[in-house]
Design a protein around this motif. Structure first.
Motif, PDB file in Angstrom:
ATOM      1  N   THR A   2      42.901  62.298  15.203  1.00 22.88           N
ATOM      2  CA  THR A   2      44.089  61.495  14.916  1.00 22.88           C
ATOM      3  C   THR A   2      44.816  61.160  16.214  1.00 22.88           C
ATOM      4  O   THR A   2      44.548  61.744  17.272  1.00 22.88           O
ATOM      5  CB  THR A   2      45.044  62.244  13.984  1.00 22.88           C
ATOM      6  N   ALA A   3      45.777  60.229  16.106  1.00 19.02           N
ATOM      7  CA  ALA A   3      46.566  59.858  17.286  1.00 19.02           C
ATOM      8  C   ALA A   3      47.342  61.063  17.816  1.00 19.02           C
ATOM      9  O   ALA A   3      47.444  61.259  19.041  1.00 19.02           O
ATOM     10  CB  ALA A   3      47.503  58.710  16.933  1.00 19.02           C
ATOM     11  N   ASP A   4      47.906  61.875  16.897  1.00 22.59           N
ATOM     12  CA  ASP A   4      48.649  63.058  17.340  1.00 22.59           C
ATOM     13  C   ASP A   4      47.728  64.066  18.021  1.00 22.59           C
ATOM     14  O   ASP A   4      48.107  64.690  19.029  1.00 22.59           O
ATOM     15  CB  ASP A   4      49.352  63.721  16.157  1.00 22.59           C
ATOM     16  N   GLN A   5      46.529  64.246  17.468  1.00 23.18           N
ATOM     17  CA  GLN A   5      45.589  65.176  18.090  1.00 23.18           C
ATOM     18  C   GLN A   5      45.186  64.700  19.484  1.00 23.18           C
ATOM     19  O   GLN A   5      45.070  65.504  20.417  1.00 23.18           O
ATOM     20  CB  GLN A   5      44.351  65.330  17.201  1.00 23.18           C
ATOM     21  N   ALA A   6      44.989  63.386  19.616  1.00 25.61           N
ATOM     22  CA  ALA A   6      44.640  62.827  20.917  1.00 25.61           C
ATOM     23  C   ALA A   6      45.780  63.009  21.911  1.00 25.61           C
ATOM     24  O   ALA A   6      45.554  63.337  23.089  1.00 25.61           O
ATOM     25  CB  ALA A   6      44.288  61.353  20.768  1.00 25.61           C
ATOM     26  N   ARG A   7      47.026  62.813  21.443  1.00 26.32           N
ATOM     27  CA  ARG A   7      48.179  62.994  22.324  1.00 26.32           C
ATOM     28  C   ARG A   7      48.309  64.455  22.759  1.00 26.32           C
ATOM     29  O   ARG A   7      48.587  64.747  23.931  1.00 26.32           O
ATOM     30  CB  ARG A   7      49.456  62.526  21.610  1.00 26.32           C
ATOM     31  N   ARG A   8      48.090  65.387  21.837  1.00 22.87           N
ATOM     32  CA  ARG A   8      48.152  66.804  22.191  1.00 22.87           C
ATOM     33  C   ARG A   8      47.106  67.151  23.251  1.00 22.87           C
ATOM     34  O   ARG A   8      47.395  67.846  24.234  1.00 22.87           O
ATOM     35  CB  ARG A   8      47.925  67.666  20.948  1.00 22.87           C
ATOM     36  N   ALA A   9      45.889  66.664  23.040  1.00 18.47           N
ATOM     37  CA  ALA A   9      44.817  66.961  23.991  1.00 18.47           C
ATOM     38  C   ALA A   9      45.120  66.361  25.351  1.00 18.47           C
ATOM     39  O   ALA A   9      44.880  66.983  26.399  1.00 18.47           O
ATOM     40  CB  ALA A   9      43.487  66.428  23.446  1.00 18.47           C
ATOM     41  N   THR A  29      50.237  80.217  24.990  1.00 22.75           N
ATOM     42  CA  THR A  29      49.731  79.098  24.206  1.00 22.75           C
ATOM     43  C   THR A  29      50.615  77.876  24.433  1.00 22.75           C
ATOM     44  O   THR A  29      51.845  77.995  24.426  1.00 22.75           O
ATOM     45  CB  THR A  29      49.737  79.453  22.714  1.00 22.75           C
ATOM     46  N   PRO A  30      50.038  76.695  24.642  1.00 23.66           N
ATOM     47  CA  PRO A  30      50.862  75.498  24.824  1.00 23.66           C
ATOM     48  C   PRO A  30      51.780  75.247  23.633  1.00 23.66           C
ATOM     49  O   PRO A  30      51.374  75.388  22.481  1.00 23.66           O
ATOM     50  CB  PRO A  30      49.828  74.379  24.973  1.00 23.66           C
ATOM     51  N   VAL A  31      53.023  74.896  23.943  1.00 21.76           N
ATOM     52  CA  VAL A  31      54.031  74.601  22.923  1.00 21.76           C
ATOM     53  C   VAL A  31      54.451  73.142  23.093  1.00 21.76           C
ATOM     54  O   VAL A  31      54.939  72.749  24.149  1.00 21.76           O
ATOM     55  CB  VAL A  31      55.261  75.521  23.063  1.00 21.76           C
ATOM     56  N   HIS A  32      54.276  72.349  22.031  1.00 22.10           N
ATOM     57  CA  HIS A  32      54.633  70.935  22.068  1.00 22.10           C
ATOM     58  C   HIS A  32      55.988  70.721  21.406  1.00 22.10           C
ATOM     59  O   HIS A  32      56.329  71.405  20.432  1.00 22.10           O
ATOM     60  CB  HIS A  32      53.590  70.094  21.322  1.00 22.10           C
ATOM     61  N   HIS A  37      56.555  64.765  23.096  1.00 14.52           N
ATOM     62  CA  HIS A  37      57.066  64.166  24.321  1.00 14.52           C
ATOM     63  C   HIS A  37      56.845  65.068  25.522  1.00 14.52           C
ATOM     64  O   HIS A  37      56.777  64.603  26.655  1.00 14.52           O
ATOM     65  CB  HIS A  37      58.563  63.879  24.141  1.00 14.52           C
ATOM     66  N   SER A  38      56.725  66.369  25.271  1.00 16.53           N
ATOM     67  CA  SER A  38      56.478  67.308  26.360  1.00 16.53           C
ATOM     68  C   SER A  38      55.678  68.485  25.831  1.00 16.53           C
ATOM     69  O   SER A  38      55.594  68.727  24.618  1.00 16.53           O
ATOM     70  CB  SER A  38      57.798  67.789  26.982  1.00 16.53           C
ATOM     71  N   TYR A  56      56.488  63.140  29.998  1.00 11.94           N
ATOM     72  CA  TYR A  56      56.168  61.800  30.474  1.00 11.94           C
ATOM     73  C   TYR A  56      57.310  60.844  30.173  1.00 11.94           C
ATOM     74  O   TYR A  56      58.103  61.058  29.248  1.00 11.94           O
ATOM     75  CB  TYR A  56      54.867  61.284  29.841  1.00 11.94           C
ATOM     76  N   ALA A  57      57.414  59.795  30.959  1.00 11.56           N
ATOM     77  CA  ALA A  57      58.435  58.773  30.746  1.00 11.56           C
ATOM     78  C   ALA A  57      57.960  57.820  29.662  1.00 11.56           C
ATOM     79  O   ALA A  57      56.791  57.435  29.612  1.00 11.56           O
ATOM     80  CB  ALA A  57      58.706  58.013  32.033  1.00 11.56           C
TER      81      ALA A  57
END
Length: 270
Positions: A2-9, A29-32, A37-38, A56-57
């Motif tokens: 998904t788009a969200d999964q791609a953004r997380r990766a 563990t990474p925390v989104h 956005h970060s 990211y901007a």
């Protein structure tokens, strides 16, 4: 994917790259953040716990140099907050990226959202510490960036039919995004200084009160502890300014459960 999964990766790839550049070891563990956005995680910096964050901007998050705000907040004193130790920027396909290595805060955020799903257990000492922190922040020299007076005036007029010239009330330095996801317990730390700047006096206290309204007992305790900000002649403007911000969220389908209690609160000051 998904788009969200791609953004997380994508974000976690940049986090790994930043860890290498800062020469730190990822141990958490990474925390989104909720809107991806970060991303951040706990790291070891020469054997000492630290927090590595990548952001990211994006035009969605507004204009200006908000990516620089966490570093600029290092100037603020007597407020419990993280300190940015090192930072650097890079670009990914013309997108501006920022990595920041900050002091590690061991206490967890009180909530994952602006309003907690259950009533937080907050001590009287914590409320006293918050009052002291907001006084120290308000005493900081007034920055040139922050809340836009015209935008808020338009919102107060649209939501409440009132003409309030907030440019004529006292303004102070403020966090400008004070809610339960940006506060830790049992020891108080104020997190996420990306949007700090100038605001009408009392705005931070009013903002936190708005997202506490689902819990009347805690809201009453907050009003008592922060009475220096919420019982002044300018409290009306602070409350209406905060109410306008959250009602705008509700208009877009977020925080809709706050709309009625926030309007009831604002009516006390209308």
């Amino acid at each position: 994917m998904t788009a969200d999964q791609a953004r997380r990766a994508w974000m976690e790839g940049h986090l790994e790259w930043a860890a290498h550049e800062f020469q730190v070891q990822q141990i958490g563990t990474p925390v989104h953040t909720s809107r991806l956005h970060s991303v951040g995680c706990r790291v070891l910096d020469d054997g000492t716990n630290a927090w590595l964050r990548v952001v990211y901007a994006d035009p969605e998050w507004g204009d200006g140099d908000y990516l620089d705000s966490n570093v600029a907040a290092n100037e603020i004193h007597d407020v419990p907050k993280p300190t940015v130790k090192r930072w650097r920027e890079w670009h990914d396909n013309d997108r501006r990226m920022r990595g920041e290595l900050s002091t590690f805060i061991p206490d967890p955020a009180i909530s994952t959202g602006m309003t907690p799903t259950t009533e937080p257990e907050i001590s009287d000492r914590w409320l006293t510490d918050l009052n002291h922190a907001l006084h120290a922040l308000a005493a900081h020299p007034l920055p040139g960036h922050g809340t836009d007076a015209s935008y808020v005036n338009d919102g107060i007029r649209a939501f409440f039919g009132l003409e309030v010239d907030i440019a004529q009330v006292p303004w102070t330095a403020a966090h400008c995004d004070l809610h339960w996801a940006n506060l830790t317990a049992p020891n108080l730390t104020i997190l996420d200084w990306e949007t700090w700047g100038k605001a009408p006096a009392g705005y931070d206290a009013a903002s936190l009160l708005c997202v506490t309204l689902p819990y009347p007992t805690l809201a009453r305790r907050l009003r008592t502890a922060l009475a220096d900000f919420l019982t002044t002649p300018t409290a009306r403007t602070a409350i209406l300014t905060a109410a306008t911000r959250y009602l705008r969220f509700a208009d877009t389908g977020e925080l809709t459960d706050l709309a009625i209690p926030i309007r009831n609160l604002a009516n006390e000051f209308s």
